[in-house]
Design a protein around this motif. Structure first.
Motif, PDB file in Angstrom:
ATOM      1  N   GLU A 265       0.859  -1.157   0.226  1.00 40.23           N
ATOM      2  CA  GLU A 265       0.188   0.023  -0.117  1.00 40.23           C
ATOM      3  C   GLU A 265       1.021   1.445   0.076  1.00 40.23           C
ATOM      4  OE1 GLU A 265      -2.306  -3.393   1.215  1.00 40.23           O
ATOM      5  OE2 GLU A 265      -0.431  -2.557   2.104  1.00 40.23           O
ATOM      6  N   THR A 266       1.725   1.310   0.857  1.00 40.08           N
ATOM      7  CA  THR A 266       2.773   2.462   0.718  1.00 40.08           C
ATOM      8  C   THR A 266       3.434   2.522  -0.440  1.00 40.08           C
ATOM      9  OG1 THR A 266       3.086   2.298   3.360  1.00 40.08           O
ATOM     10  CG2 THR A 266       4.843   3.505   1.945  1.00 40.08           C
ATOM     11  N   GLU A 267       4.124   1.499  -0.970  1.00 46.70           N
ATOM     12  CA  GLU A 267       4.648   1.436  -2.253  1.00 46.70           C
ATOM     13  C   GLU A 267       3.853   1.937  -3.473  1.00 46.70           C
ATOM     14  OE1 GLU A 267       8.557  -1.096  -2.222  1.00 46.70           O
ATOM     15  OE2 GLU A 267       6.814  -2.165  -2.777  1.00 46.70           O
ATOM     16  N   THR A 268       2.910   1.782  -3.264  1.00 47.02           N
ATOM     17  CA  THR A 268       1.794   1.944  -4.413  1.00 47.02           C
ATOM     18  C   THR A 268       1.523   3.758  -4.233  1.00 47.02           C
ATOM     19  OG1 THR A 268       0.269  -0.010  -4.715  1.00 47.02           O
ATOM     20  CG2 THR A 268      -0.689   2.063  -5.239  1.00 47.02           C
ATOM     21  N   LYS A 269       1.227   4.123  -3.019  1.00 49.33           N
ATOM     22  CA  LYS A 269       1.075   5.521  -2.854  1.00 49.33           C
ATOM     23  C   LYS A 269       2.423   6.149  -3.433  1.00 49.33           C
ATOM     24  CE  LYS A 269      -1.598   4.999   1.594  1.00 49.33           C
ATOM     25  NZ  LYS A 269      -1.468   5.069   2.996  1.00 49.33           N
ATOM     26  N   LEU A 270       3.625   5.693  -3.138  1.00 48.83           N
ATOM     27  CA  LEU A 270       4.828   6.527  -3.559  1.00 48.83           C
ATOM     28  C   LEU A 270       5.036   6.496  -5.168  1.00 48.83           C
ATOM     29  CD1 LEU A 270       7.149   5.818  -0.544  1.00 48.83           C
ATOM     30  CD2 LEU A 270       6.184   7.925  -1.160  1.00 48.83           C
ATOM     31  N   ALA A 271       4.467   5.226  -5.574  1.00 49.94           N
ATOM     32  CA  ALA A 271       4.560   5.069  -6.979  1.00 49.94           C
ATOM     33  C   ALA A 271       3.509   6.213  -7.807  1.00 49.94           C
ATOM     34  CB  ALA A 271       4.149   3.546  -7.443  1.00 49.94           C
TER      35      ALA A 271
END
Length: 322
Positions: A265-271
């Motif tokens: 979820e965090t990696e998707t937000k930063l992507a």
């Protein structure tokens, strides 16, 4: 300055070198979802990574910070060498490939950026661009490009990686040659981006997040990955890095924050916000975010690169002051 006695059990303190515009929304989500208040200290653009690292060193005997969220793992390794970080392993850390975490879990990587060449399409056509960082010394590029101050941020990491990859003598020669060739030293990666966008420079070195922002702001700007040819030295990949601080006031909440950040979820937000490339397989990303699977990486060891960074700092300082 806040001290441990001012902290409540429902707080956590993070020192962060990642641009506040991208990192703060993630930390606010953590606050909202856990009820744990985040006290965040951010680096300035000009002293990227160096400011909070020096603060952590100064606070070693009286830690004020629970978690370091760094934009690259080099400073985490420096702090590890000074016995400021402590190992932390959880189910979440196991999601990260081994190459992107310290073998004893003193730092864990997630969501990577890469070093890229950003260019102004009205000043230089794509087929005239350098294809290798080593091409910057060619006479036809004299005075047309910029790099950020190598004493700070990811540019320091990049220079240390070049020293590690090329060897000291060749790397020093390259840096001296680009200075002779009119390299403009900008205050920061953001400053490089602005100079290319406004047409002051034809191209420059920056990170994928800055290049991504520039493309959103201007149709005249694009970027490429350098050194992708066969036997090329490759592109520097820079994961974010998380470290738990030894003896910190709220270690348990620090662990909770690390676990929260090490998620798809965090990696998707930063992507979505800044085109960072996920390290956890199966993470959902926008179509315009490049995949690490398609990039030839620079083959470096993050620990030895960290050690190299400390060795070359005096030489880099002298280079900037010449």
């Amino acid at each position: 300055m806040f001290t441990a006695c001012n902290l409540s059990p429902d707080e956590v303190t993070v020192y962060c070198t990642v641009d506040q515009v991208f990192s703060e929304p993630v930390l606010k989500d953590f606050e909202r979802e856990t009820g744990i208040k985040v006290k965040a200290v951010y680096d300035t653009e000009e002293t990227k990574s160096t400011g909070v690292m020096n603060r952590l060193i100064a606070e070693k005997d009286n830690p004020q910070c629970d978690v370091l969220w760094s934009g690259d793992p080099v400073r985490n390794s420096v702090l590890q060498s000074r016995d400021i970080t402590k190992p932390y392993q959880s189910e979440q850390t196991r999601l990260i490939p081994d190459h992107f975490k310290e073998k004893d879990s003193h730092w864990i990587g997630f969501s990577a950026r890469a070093r890229v060449l950003i260019y102004n399409k009205t000043l230089i056509p794509p087929d005239s661009l350098p294809r290798s960082i080593l091409d910057f010394t060619k006479p036809r590029f004299k005075g047309r490009f910029s790099i950020a101050n190598p004493l700070f941020g990811t540019t320091t990491f990049h220079m240390a990686a070049l020293f590690e990859s090329l060897g000291d003598e060749k790397a020093k020669q390259w840096m001296n040659d680009i200075k002779t060739n009119g390299a403009v030293v900008a205050a920061s990666n953001g400053d490089v981006k602005k100079r290319v966008m406004n047409g002051e420079m034809a191209f420059g070195l920056t990170d994928t997040d800055d290049a991504f922002e520039a493309k959103k702001e201007s149709d005249e700007v694009d970027y490429i990955f350098l050194d992708q040819q066969e036997n090329g030295i490759g592109t520097l990949i820079m994961p974010n890095a998380l470290s738990l601080i030894k003896g910190s006031p709220q270690n348990e909440n620090g662990e909770k924050l690390i676990n929260y950040l090490l998620t798809r979820e965090t990696e998707t937000k930063l992507a979505k916000s800044c085109a960072q490339m996920p390290l956890i397989k199966g993470t959902e990303v926008p179509e315009n975010v490049p995949s690490l699977d398609n990039i030839q990486p620079m083959k470096i060891d993050y620990k030895t690169t960290s050690e190299k960074l400390q060795v070359i700092q005096p030489w880099l300082k002298a280079w900037t002051e010449q």
